[in-house]
Motif scaffolding. Sequence first.
Motif, PDB file in Angstrom:
ATOM      1  N   LYS A  20      31.691   3.670 -41.132  1.00 41.94           N
ATOM      2  CA  LYS A  20      31.120   4.712 -40.298  1.00 41.94           C
ATOM      3  C   LYS A  20      31.084   4.213 -38.849  1.00 41.94           C
ATOM      4  O   LYS A  20      30.567   3.123 -38.575  1.00 41.94           O
ATOM      5  CB  LYS A  20      29.708   5.061 -40.774  1.00 41.94           C
ATOM      6  N   ALA A  21      31.601   5.035 -37.966  1.00 43.03           N
ATOM      7  CA  ALA A  21      31.647   4.634 -36.552  1.00 43.03           C
ATOM      8  C   ALA A  21      31.764   5.868 -35.685  1.00 43.03           C
ATOM      9  O   ALA A  21      32.338   6.883 -36.098  1.00 43.03           O
ATOM     10  CB  ALA A  21      32.829   3.697 -36.288  1.00 43.03           C
ATOM     11  N   ARG A  22      31.184   5.777 -34.511  1.00 40.12           N
ATOM     12  CA  ARG A  22      31.280   6.887 -33.576  1.00 40.12           C
ATOM     13  C   ARG A  22      32.685   6.978 -32.990  1.00 40.12           C
ATOM     14  O   ARG A  22      33.339   5.960 -32.760  1.00 40.12           O
ATOM     15  CB  ARG A  22      30.283   6.687 -32.441  1.00 40.12           C
ATOM     16  N   LYS A  23      33.117   8.199 -32.747  1.00 43.76           N
ATOM     17  CA  LYS A  23      34.407   8.394 -32.078  1.00 43.76           C
ATOM     18  C   LYS A  23      34.288   7.984 -30.607  1.00 43.76           C
ATOM     19  O   LYS A  23      33.196   8.028 -30.025  1.00 43.76           O
ATOM     20  CB  LYS A  23      34.841   9.849 -32.176  1.00 43.76           C
ATOM     21  N   ALA A  63      32.263  10.065 -28.116  1.00 45.05           N
ATOM     22  CA  ALA A  63      30.808  10.082 -28.145  1.00 45.05           C
ATOM     23  C   ALA A  63      30.202   9.115 -27.139  1.00 45.05           C
ATOM     24  O   ALA A  63      28.988   9.076 -26.974  1.00 45.05           O
ATOM     25  CB  ALA A  63      30.317   9.748 -29.550  1.00 45.05           C
ATOM     26  N   TRP A 120      32.906   2.915 -23.821  1.00 45.24           N
ATOM     27  CA  TRP A 120      33.666   2.709 -25.058  1.00 45.24           C
ATOM     28  C   TRP A 120      34.797   1.709 -24.880  1.00 45.24           C
ATOM     29  O   TRP A 120      35.110   0.942 -25.790  1.00 45.24           O
ATOM     30  CB  TRP A 120      34.175   4.047 -25.593  1.00 45.24           C
ATOM     31  N   GLY A 133      30.199   1.104 -32.530  1.00 44.24           N
ATOM     32  CA  GLY A 133      29.379   2.069 -33.267  1.00 44.24           C
ATOM     33  C   GLY A 133      29.441   1.905 -34.770  1.00 44.24           C
ATOM     34  O   GLY A 133      29.029   2.789 -35.522  1.00 44.24           O
ATOM     35  N   GLU A 134      29.999   0.817 -35.297  1.00 42.46           N
ATOM     36  CA  GLU A 134      30.171   0.666 -36.751  1.00 42.46           C
ATOM     37  C   GLU A 134      28.813   0.608 -37.450  1.00 42.46           C
ATOM     38  O   GLU A 134      27.864   0.006 -36.930  1.00 42.46           O
ATOM     39  CB  GLU A 134      30.969  -0.612 -37.028  1.00 42.46           C
ATOM     40  N   ASP A 154      26.758   2.901 -37.757  1.00 44.45           N
ATOM     41  CA  ASP A 154      25.751   3.776 -37.161  1.00 44.45           C
ATOM     42  C   ASP A 154      25.364   4.856 -38.171  1.00 44.45           C
ATOM     43  O   ASP A 154      26.255   5.496 -38.756  1.00 44.45           O
ATOM     44  CB  ASP A 154      26.295   4.452 -35.892  1.00 44.45           C
ATOM     45  N   ALA A 165      26.975   8.525 -38.304  1.00 42.20           N
ATOM     46  CA  ALA A 165      28.306   8.539 -37.686  1.00 42.20           C
ATOM     47  C   ALA A 165      29.339   8.963 -38.715  1.00 42.20           C
ATOM     48  O   ALA A 165      29.179   8.701 -39.921  1.00 42.20           O
ATOM     49  CB  ALA A 165      28.639   7.159 -37.140  1.00 42.20           C
ATOM     50  N   TRP A 173      39.679   8.973 -37.699  1.00 40.70           N
ATOM     51  CA  TRP A 173      38.494   9.613 -38.295  1.00 40.70           C
ATOM     52  C   TRP A 173      38.913  10.739 -39.234  1.00 40.70           C
ATOM     53  O   TRP A 173      40.012  11.296 -39.100  1.00 40.70           O
ATOM     54  CB  TRP A 173      37.587  10.151 -37.191  1.00 40.70           C
TER      55      TRP A 173
END
Length: 664
Positions: A565-568, A571, A577, A590-591, A593, A596, A632
């Motif tokens: 799970k990680a934010r794009k 984001a 980023w 963001g892993e 998160d 996410a 994603w």
Amino acid sequence: MVRAKRRSARHAGQGSPEPANGEERPVTPPDSQTSVESHPAPQPEKDRCPACKEGEETEGWNEEDKESWVRCDACKKWFHWRCAGQGELDVIDKWFCTPCRDADPKRVITQKPPARKSTRKRAQRDYAGLNGGSEQDPSRLTIKPDPFKRMAGSDVTMEWLETDSSALTEPIVIETPDGLGMKMPEGFTVDDVAESLGADMPVEVIDVATQTNVPGWTLGKWAEYYDTEPEKRDKVRNVISLEISGTELANRVLPPRLVRDLDWVDKFWPNTKKGRGHLYPKVQLYCLMGVANAWTDWHVDFAGSSVYYHILSGSKVFYFIRPTPPNLAAYERWSGTEMQSHAWLGDLCDEVFKVELHAGNTMIIPTGWIHAVYTPVDTLVFGGNFLHSFNVATQLRVREIEIATHVPKKFRFPYFVKLCWYAAEKFLRDIRAKEDFPPRVLESIEVLADFLVAEARLMERGSELAKKEAKDQVPGDRIKDAPALARELRWRVRLANGYASDDESKPRRKAAITPSSIATHVSAPKKRKRAEDDVEANGPFLHFKPRPWDAMAAHPSEKNRKVTKARKPGAFQESEWTKELVEWKDVGIGEDDEGAPEAVVEFRRDVIVKVRRTDKGFERQRVERVLEEWAWEGEQQPSTEPPDVGELKDTTVDVVMNGNDGTL
């Protein structure tokens, strides 16, 4: 044998020029312009030599005895000719001092062979008739009124030169000296010249009819001849090689401000290497004295140097030919050949311009202009020569002509190559310091660098004599590695000019800059475009050849895949980023998160190991390439094709190990 007194003129042709360059009369023994080697001057320790008598002082000697020195060809020591020599110094070829002759009877003093004089008749041009329009010759139609600018002295500035692309490409005339920043003696006469410099001072006098030097003249004798009524003079004579630097008279003469700002000798020759006891190009201050009907045949001032020329009294008539490639080629064919005896150079060129100068006028003659000079009335002139940075290509072209036409070294610009090295050393420092240069100066620096790289090749690959000559021209007080300096200067100036690399296999020598070529010469943007094309075709390093490896092994690729799970990237703020990504942390941005979206991560790792022997042992290099592709859910899945090399991350580890067991 090296003599202390040097006889030199100022031009690239066989006839004497006007203004003439180069009669140097140093107080201490100079180097010989006729000698291959460069020799240091003797130390002026109370002006004594090994043969001076004990207790004898030189204060009572005349100037000629003080300045006449000779160097022994065996022990290399310097002697007063008055103390150690016999006869005429000028006729001596090889000379040895008494102790060296006693030590080896084979050492014998020899004399030069008598100079050969040509018996062929030389064509005599009627310059007086030409000036008055009475010479009947249809080819005289090539003579045109000059189109040259008349400028105010206050306008002759560096700003004019740097902003006007045609500046200093044609002669200019300044009718009054106001605003030039120049100093000249007022109400000065030839008698004043003789009184200021000394009546017994030797002076080179030219017989105008034969254009040859007449020996045995002093300033006192010349002043007496000059004061004689014109109809009572036995011959027409001329003085064009009286250099006055270092004299009392020199303190009363100052060249124009622009000349001082441009002059390479002023800008680049170290001040600590000028003046009494030092050898440097003494070409900046000349006194020229001509009587009515004197003339000087076609010539180019030595090394294409530019000239400033001020009429103190009298008048002069100049005939000019543009230094275009065809005209310079015609001059080269004509100069010093049989053509001089029957052809007028003006007939071989496209056009000739006539300029008349009168008392109070000043003229600046640019690089390489071919000219002849007529003196309608008795005239006194002060002038000088200077090299500059706005047309080095033509200066070097004229030097090539001098070499091709076998102009003796004593008639060339003194210490020309050494002055070029001094200039290059200063240019390199300025370019390293990010100094700005006008486009014409950058063009000239590149041409200068090409010339000095050629000199460097002589030092590296030439004959032993050529190597020695080239190395002797390098000023060791400023330059320790001349080839490296020349190549670095060329590399840096080519980058400044928009080239991609320094490619010795593709010479980039520019044509001489002339008025016609100024408007059409290649601009920097075009060069930059060509540089980009070169990079695409040949890569950024045209000459880089890495040392080969003895062995190379590629390990099998390691692949892995995981879901996290990680934010794009969208984001994050734009600046955030990328910051963490380029740090290449083990945990992605963001892993883990909470909340996410899931991302699929493809990993690929390639390892290459290279090995080669070294002088001390061996060298090992490990090259690791890692690729991560993140996608994603709902986005396009990662490609399973091998990644492009440009997308890989390179982590290089160099390991150098000394040993002979071969264990890696």
